[in-house]
Design a protein around this motif. Structure first.
Motif, PDB file in Angstrom:
ATOM      1  N   GLY A 123      24.133  52.682  13.883  1.00  0.00           N
ATOM      2  CA  GLY A 123      24.105  52.442  12.458  1.00  0.00           C
ATOM      3  C   GLY A 123      23.327  51.196  12.079  1.00  0.00           C
ATOM      4  N   VAL A 124      23.385  50.896  10.796  1.00  0.00           N
ATOM      5  CA  VAL A 124      22.699  49.732  10.246  1.00  0.00           C
ATOM      6  C   VAL A 124      23.713  48.610  10.083  1.00  0.00           C
ATOM      7  CG1 VAL A 124      21.432  48.842   8.262  1.00  0.00           C
ATOM      8  CG2 VAL A 124      21.046  51.189   9.042  1.00  0.00           C
ATOM      9  N   VAL A 125      23.369  47.436  10.546  1.00  0.00           N
ATOM     10  CA  VAL A 125      24.230  46.266  10.401  1.00  0.00           C
ATOM     11  C   VAL A 125      23.787  45.490   9.167  1.00  0.00           C
ATOM     12  CG1 VAL A 125      25.021  44.120  11.457  1.00  0.00           C
ATOM     13  CG2 VAL A 125      24.607  46.143  12.882  1.00  0.00           C
ATOM     14  N   GLU A 126      24.691  45.306   8.223  1.00  0.00           N
ATOM     15  CA  GLU A 126      24.385  44.564   6.999  1.00  0.00           C
ATOM     16  C   GLU A 126      25.226  43.298   6.963  1.00  0.00           C
ATOM     17  OE1 GLU A 126      24.244  46.795   3.382  1.00  0.00           O
ATOM     18  OE2 GLU A 126      23.826  48.678   4.419  1.00  0.00           O
ATOM     19  N   PHE A 132      19.850  44.996   9.378  1.00  0.00           N
ATOM     20  CA  PHE A 132      19.286  45.136  10.713  1.00  0.00           C
ATOM     21  C   PHE A 132      19.503  46.567  11.203  1.00  0.00           C
ATOM     22  CE2 PHE A 132      20.845  40.527  11.125  1.00  0.00           C
ATOM     23  CZ  PHE A 132      19.657  40.022  10.608  1.00  0.00           C
ATOM     24  N   ASP A 133      18.429  47.317  11.368  1.00  0.00           N
ATOM     25  CA  ASP A 133      18.495  48.678  11.901  1.00  0.00           C
ATOM     26  C   ASP A 133      17.878  48.646  13.291  1.00  0.00           C
ATOM     27  OD1 ASP A 133      18.238  51.341  12.586  1.00  0.00           O
ATOM     28  OD2 ASP A 133      17.836  51.989  10.537  1.00  0.00           O
ATOM     29  N   GLU A 138      13.878  48.260  12.431  1.00  0.00           N
ATOM     30  CA  GLU A 138      13.493  47.808  11.094  1.00  0.00           C
ATOM     31  C   GLU A 138      14.459  46.712  10.648  1.00  0.00           C
ATOM     32  OE1 GLU A 138      11.740  52.146   9.634  1.00  0.00           O
ATOM     33  OE2 GLU A 138      13.534  51.311   8.688  1.00  0.00           O
ATOM     34  N   PHE A 139      13.909  45.606  10.188  1.00  0.00           N
ATOM     35  CA  PHE A 139      14.721  44.438   9.844  1.00  0.00           C
ATOM     36  C   PHE A 139      14.279  43.903   8.490  1.00  0.00           C
ATOM     37  CE2 PHE A 139      14.007  44.936  14.340  1.00  0.00           C
ATOM     38  CZ  PHE A 139      15.300  44.969  14.841  1.00  0.00           C
ATOM     39  N   LYS A 140      15.268  43.582   7.657  1.00  0.00           N
ATOM     40  CA  LYS A 140      14.957  43.090   6.321  1.00  0.00           C
ATOM     41  C   LYS A 140      15.804  41.870   5.983  1.00  0.00           C
ATOM     42  CE  LYS A 140      13.580  47.593   4.435  1.00  0.00           C
ATOM     43  NZ  LYS A 140      13.826  48.617   3.390  1.00  0.00           N
ATOM     44  N   GLY A 143      15.757  42.198   1.193  1.00  0.00           N
ATOM     45  CA  GLY A 143      14.938  43.349   0.814  1.00  0.00           C
ATOM     46  C   GLY A 143      13.512  43.327   1.330  1.00  0.00           C
ATOM     47  N   ARG A 144      13.104  42.229   1.981  1.00  0.00           N
ATOM     48  CA  ARG A 144      11.731  42.107   2.476  1.00  0.00           C
ATOM     49  C   ARG A 144      11.697  42.363   3.986  1.00  0.00           C
ATOM     50  NH1 ARG A 144      12.516  37.501  -0.426  1.00  0.00           N
ATOM     51  NH2 ARG A 144      12.444  36.238   1.489  1.00  0.00           N
ATOM     52  N   PRO A 145      10.727  43.160   4.451  1.00  0.00           N
ATOM     53  CA  PRO A 145      10.625  43.444   5.891  1.00  0.00           C
ATOM     54  C   PRO A 145      10.360  42.178   6.700  1.00  0.00           C
ATOM     55  CG  PRO A 145       9.299  44.979   4.600  1.00  0.00           C
ATOM     56  CD  PRO A 145       9.717  43.880   3.657  1.00  0.00           C
TER      57      PRO A 145
END
Length: 223
Positions: A123-126, A132-133, A138-140, A143-145
């Motif tokens: 899953g995605v860690v928020e 953090f995916d 993919e990391f933001k 909201g910015r990569p």
């Protein structure tokens, strides 16, 4: 249906585990070579790896898996010394079960790892403004990569999955550089931490998240 890889050379035990996990799609292997072929052919949600095998050690396969994946791994072995358990966990295992064991207990621990794997590994860690995916890499931030190197990704994963705990410099070096190098200068870890902070922290010199525990190692703080 969940897919699980079992690497176990004891045929009777392998069959017993298969019966205990009959509602899970199980790929059974008896050697490292068979397991590597299976891993190359399909994705699994969980790996159960015996340590002592006819053609090597399950720890070697674990090290290879951890270079590219954070799939949950349970080690299954007769080695029950404390040092063996510590070595297994510090090599990247999520759980460690010693023989002999109850199949009911094994099933419960497999289910626990599968539940955790769905929430954490796949899953995605928020966290605060971070997303953090680790599966899609993919990391933001707000909201910015954010572009991270492979080593920075591995460091971030270790810290986030163990947030609130301090990971020693030695443990991090061993987990980050698993390519068989005989010696890695610990300065490489300091450089990786500095670069990761520079990408994630608003004020890297006064970090809010990736903090140094002087004389020990690093921790991702829990807010």
């Amino acid at each position: 249906m969940k897919r699980l890889l079992l690497l176990e050379d004891d045929l009777a035990l392998s069959q017993g585990i298969g019966f205990a996990l009959k509602d899970i799609q199980l790929t059974r292997c008896a050697t490292l070579a068979q397991a590597r072929e299976a891993l190359a052919a399909e994705d699994f949600q969980l790996l159960i790896l015996d340590v002592n095998l006819p053609d090597g050690s399950g720890l070697d396969l674990l090290a290879q898996v951890r270079q590219t994946s954070q799939v949950p791994v349970i080690l299954l072995t007769a080695n029950d010394m404390e040092t063996d358990i510590v070595t297994g966990l510090e090599s990247g295992a999520d759980d460690y079960i010693t023989k002999p064991f109850s199949l009911a207990v094994l099933r419960a621990r497999v289910n626990a790892q599968l539940r955790r794997g769905g929430a954490e590994h796949s899953g995605v860690v928020e966290l605060d403004g971070f997303v953090f995916d680790f599966q899609r890499m993919e990391f933001k931030k707000d909201g910015r990569p954010v572009e991270l190197s492979k080593t920075e990704q591995k460091l971030l994963y270790l810290l986030v999955q163990n947030r609130g705990a301090t990971l020693s410099r030695g443990t991090l070096v061993d987990r980050l550089w698993t390519d068989g190098a005989e010696y890695v200068d610990e300065n490489a870890l300091s450089v990786t931490v500095k670069r990761l902070r520079g990408k994630l922290e608003d004020t890297p010199s006064k970090p809010q998240y990736l903090k140094t525990v002087y004389g020990v190692g690093y921790t991702w703080t829990v807010k």
